[in-house]
Motif scaffolding. Structure first.
Motif, short mmCIF file in Angstrom:
data_model
loop_
_atom_site.label_atom_id
_atom_site.label_comp_id
_atom_site.label_asym_id
_atom_site.label_seq_id
_atom_site.Cartn_x
_atom_site.Cartn_y
_atom_site.Cartn_z
N GLU A 350 1.00 -1.50 0.13
CA GLU A 350 -0.12 0.24 0.20
C GLU A 350 1.40 1.13 -0.05
N SER A 351 2.27 1.10 0.67
CA SER A 351 2.95 2.40 0.44
C SER A 351 3.50 2.84 -0.21
N ASP A 352 3.51 1.83 -1.32
CA ASP A 352 4.37 1.59 -2.76
C ASP A 352 3.21 2.45 -4.00
N SER A 353 2.19 1.92 -3.08
CA SER A 353 0.74 2.52 -3.76
C SER A 353 1.04 3.46 -4.06
N VAL A 354 0.95 4.11 -2.89
CA VAL A 354 0.55 5.65 -2.94
C VAL A 354 2.13 6.85 -3.48
N LYS A 355 2.60 5.79 -2.86
CA LYS A 355 4.06 6.72 -3.80
C LYS A 355 3.60 6.97 -5.24
N MET A 356 3.15 5.20 -5.69
CA MET A 356 3.26 5.00 -7.23
C MET A 356 2.47 6.30 -8.13
N MET A 357 1.42 6.61 -6.84
CA MET A 357 0.06 7.45 -7.40
C MET A 357 0.89 8.55 -7.23
N GLU A 358 1.31 8.60 -6.79
CA GLU A 358 2.17 10.90 -6.77
C GLU A 358 2.78 10.54 -7.74
N GLU A 359 3.50 9.33 -8.09
CA GLU A 359 4.35 10.01 -9.18
C GLU A 359 3.41 9.85 -10.23
N VAL A 360 2.31 8.63 -10.42
CA VAL A 360 1.03 8.99 -11.49
C VAL A 360 1.27 10.75 -11.47
N GLU A 361 0.17 10.76 -10.83
CA GLU A 361 0.10 12.41 -10.34
C GLU A 361 0.94 13.70 -11.49
N LYS A 362 2.49 12.45 -11.03
CA LYS A 362 3.75 14.25 -11.44
C LYS A 362 3.46 14.04 -12.84
N LEU A 363 3.47 12.25 -13.50
CA LEU A 363 3.32 12.61 -15.03
C LEU A 363 2.12 12.91 -15.73
N CYS A 364 1.50 12.90 -15.28
CA CYS A 364 0.14 13.89 -15.05
C CYS A 364 0.00 15.00 -15.83
N ASP A 365 0.35 15.51 -14.65
CA ASP A 365 0.94 17.17 -14.66
C ASP A 365 2.19 17.66 -15.36
N ARG A 366 3.98 16.60 -15.62
CA ARG A 366 4.07 16.58 -16.52
C ARG A 366 4.49 16.57 -17.79
N LEU A 367 4.34 16.10 -18.46
CA LEU A 367 4.68 14.97 -19.39
C LEU A 367 2.98 16.25 -20.43
N GLU A 368 3.55 15.67 -21.49
CA GLU A 368 2.63 16.65 -23.17
C GLU A 368 1.77 15.53 -23.69
N LEU A 369 0.59 15.94 -24.06
CA LEU A 369 -0.53 15.36 -25.09
C LEU A 369 1.02 13.94 -25.71
N THR A 370 1.63 14.56 -26.52
CA THR A 370 1.77 13.24 -27.29
C THR A 370 2.60 12.28 -26.57
N SER A 371 3.56 12.68 -25.57
CA SER A 371 4.08 11.44 -24.29
C SER A 371 2.84 10.58 -23.69
N LEU A 372 1.56 11.36 -23.36
CA LEU A 372 0.50 10.62 -22.44
C LEU A 372 0.51 9.22 -23.75
N GLN A 373 0.04 9.92 -25.25
CA GLN A 373 -0.43 9.18 -25.31
C GLN A 373 -0.01 8.05 -26.21
N SER A 374 2.03 8.17 -26.10
CA SER A 374 2.31 7.56 -25.88
C SER A 374 2.57 6.19 -25.30
N LEU A 375 2.23 6.76 -23.77
CA LEU A 375 2.53 5.94 -22.57
C LEU A 375 1.49 4.73 -22.30
N ASN A 376 -0.12 6.01 -23.06
CA ASN A 376 -1.07 4.83 -22.90
C ASN A 376 -1.23 3.89 -23.95
N GLU A 377 -0.57 4.12 -24.84
CA GLU A 377 -0.46 2.90 -26.01
C GLU A 377 0.33 1.89 -25.39
N ILE A 378 1.22 1.95 -24.69
CA ILE A 378 2.07 0.85 -24.22
C ILE A 378 0.93 0.26 -23.28
N LEU A 379 -0.03 1.31 -22.21
CA LEU A 379 -0.13 0.88 -21.25
C LEU A 379 -1.12 -0.06 -21.47
#
Length: 561
Positions: A350-379
């Motif tokens: 659970e602690s790692d999950s919360v930490k990863m959640m913060e990192e994901v929010e950081k990705l949402c805040d910093r990544l551009e549209l193309t980077s988000l699209q590429s990452l979502n395709e991989i996921l």
């Protein structure tokens, strides 16, 4: 003769009288003239005889002055127009009739004084046969009329009065062609030529015939020079009087000439017409310039409107694209959160999950549209491990980028901190505390807001709010956290709007202060008390109160530290 001495006074002689001396006196003046004549005649002549002789000479000369030579020769109808041939013929005829020898031969008795008329004939032919002497006599022609018409005479019948006068005086000109006065129908050139001639009139008239002294009768050189000087002076005076007479004649005619008045009126009308034409031309030119300027303004306005319309369309398109991009980014962010949540953030703890959640929010805040699209395709297409690797890789890149930005900011602020430290006199502990606080605020803005004077911010917002909503310090902290989640462009827009609002409020306060200063001049008694009663004082008090609260909060914080 000595005065008679009074009683009690004495008479005394101080110096003997000088003996008389005989002095030889030479005659001068008329006595000298009598002396010379006596010596030349080798006989005595009394002063009375000389005076009688001089008087006889003056009478003879006066008769010659008053004599009309043309009448003596029987030419009064021709006068100055008579030729030399006519003068000689008239002289010959009259000499044959009045010569004393002819009269004796005819048996006529000649008494005392009968020769005087023949003497007049001799004088007349002597004067008229000599061109120089004849011109001198013609200059003082006794029959010539020197009068100038008065203004009353020439007002009604101008040409009838002045034409004979100018024709009569034209005999004195040195030029051959003399312009006529003309009629009322004469042109401007003819009238101008006439007055130009007479204003520059060159007269040959001279007055040597009226000389009071005869140079030829002078008995010495000095007397002759003195006579010449006297004669020149009298001639100059008469010449000046003659020129003044001619000038008065021309001025009088010019002032009364109705043609001059007509020409002046025509010239005035012409100048007024030209002036009016110039004014109208200038007015038309100004109208043309105004129309051209208005056309340029209209063209510029249309061009500006066109540019503004194009810019508006471009802005609308950009806004639409931005909204589309914003929606796409929002969609991709939501998709990233959903995918990561589906994989339970790639961890079981659970602690790692919360930490990863913060990192994901950081990705949402910093990544551009193309980077988000590429990452979502991989996921979407990859396995859990591949997805985890891709997310971790992106997280590492974002963290590395944040670290580089932080280091750059610290390096940028390092010279400023060193300057403050050197100016503060080497306060090491205070400098370190300030550095720690600065780095803490720059790395975590939410903490800076939490430690800052949030009550003062809330009071300021409540004072300047137009909606009437009251905000607390907690509301300020929540709003600050929500602003942290915005992307950099949205943050810039928010800061710009806040700055514009601050400038607007500041300009309003400045305007209120200027109005109050104009309303209450320097001479107004109790000026600042009256200015303090305006609305401006409320705003000043509110700001001062906010600053006091901010200072108190800062002091409390420093005491706690």
């Amino acid at each position: 003769m000595l005065l008679t001495a009074l009683d009690g006074d004495e008479t005394a002689v101080f110096k003997a009288a000088v003996a008389s001396v005989q002095i030889q006196v030479e005659p001068v003046g008329r006595w000298f003239e009598a002396y010379i004549k006596r010596r030349n005649r080798t006989a005595s002549a009394s002063f009375q005889e000389l005076e009688e002789e001089q008087q006889s000479s003056e009478e003879s000369r006066t008769r010659s002055f008053n004599q009309d030579h043309y009448c003596v020769l029987g030419l009064p109808h021709l006068r100055y127009k008579a030729t030399q041939k006519q003068i000689k013929t008239a002289h010959k005829g009259i000499v044959l009739k009045h010569h004393p020898d002819k009269r004796k031969a005819a048996g006529e008795q000649i008494g005392e004084g009968d020769n005087d008329y023949f003497t007049c004939i001799t004088k007349a032919i002597e004067i008229l046969s000599d061109p120089v002497k004849r011109r001198a006599f013609d200059s003082v022609d006794p029959t010539f009329d020197n009068t100038v018409p008065s203004k009353n005479e020439g007002k009604e019948n101008f040409t009838e009065v002045y034409a004979p006068v100018f024709e009569r005086n034209a005999r004195w000109t040195s030029k051959k062609h003399v312009p006529k006065l003309g009629t009322m129908e004469s042109t401007f050139e003819e009238v101008d030529n006439f007055y130009s001639f007479w204003y520059n009139f060159d007269s040959w008239r001279e007055f040597s015939y009226l000389d009071e002294e005869e140079k030829d009768k002078a008995e010495c050189r000095d007397e002759r020079r003195w006579i010449e000087k006297q004669n020149r002076g009298s001639r100059a005076v008469r010449k000046k009087e003659e020129m003044n007479r001619m000038r008065n004649l021309v001025d009088s005619a010019y002032s009364l000439d109705p043609r001059i008045k007509k020409f002046k009126d025509e010239e005035k009308a012409r100048k007024e017409a030209e002036k009016k034409a110039k004014v109208e031309a200038k007015k038309r030119e100004q109208e043309e310039k105004e129309r051209a300027r208005q056309a340029e303004i209209d063209a510029a306005r249309l061009a500006k409107e066109k540019e503004e319309e194009e810019a508006r369309q471009v802005a609308q398109l950009a806004k639409k694209e931005k909204e589309i991009q914003k929606k796409a980014i929002k969609k991709e962010r939501q998709k990233l959160r959903t995918s990561c949540k589906t994989w339970n953030y790639f961890t079981e703890e659970e602690s790692d999950s919360v930490k990863m959640m913060e990192e994901v929010e950081k990705l949402c805040d910093r990544l551009e549209l193309t980077s988000l699209q590429s990452l979502n395709e991989i996921l979407a297409l990859g396995s859990r491990e591949d997805s985890k690797v891709a997310v971790v890789k992106q997280v590492q890149e974002v963290n590395a980028q944040l670290q580089r930005e932080k280091e750059a900011e610290v390096q940028q602020r390092q010279p400023t901190r060193s300057d403050h430290a050197s100016a503060g006199g080497g306060g090491g502990s205070g400098g370190r505390a300030s550095t720690r606080k600065t780095s803490r605020c720059s790395s975590r803005p939410s903490t800076c807001f939490l430690l800052g004077p949030t009550p003062v911010i809330a009071d300021y917002m409540n004072l300047h709010s137009t909606s009437g909503t009251k905000r607390t310090a907690k509301d300020v902290i929540i709003k600050a956290k929500s602003l942290q989640r915005l992307d950099p462009k949205q943050k810039d827009d928010t800061n710009r709007k806040a700055f514009e609002k601050f400038n607007k409020e500041h300009s309003v306060e400045q305007k209120l202060l200027e109005q109050a200063l104009k309303k209450f001049p320097v001479s107004t008694p109790e000026r600042w008390e009256k200015i303090a009663e305006t609305e401006l004082v409320e705003m000043v008090k509110a700001k001062k109160a906010a600053q006091d609260v901010a200072g108190k909060t800062k002091n409390d914080k420093n005491h706690k530290e």
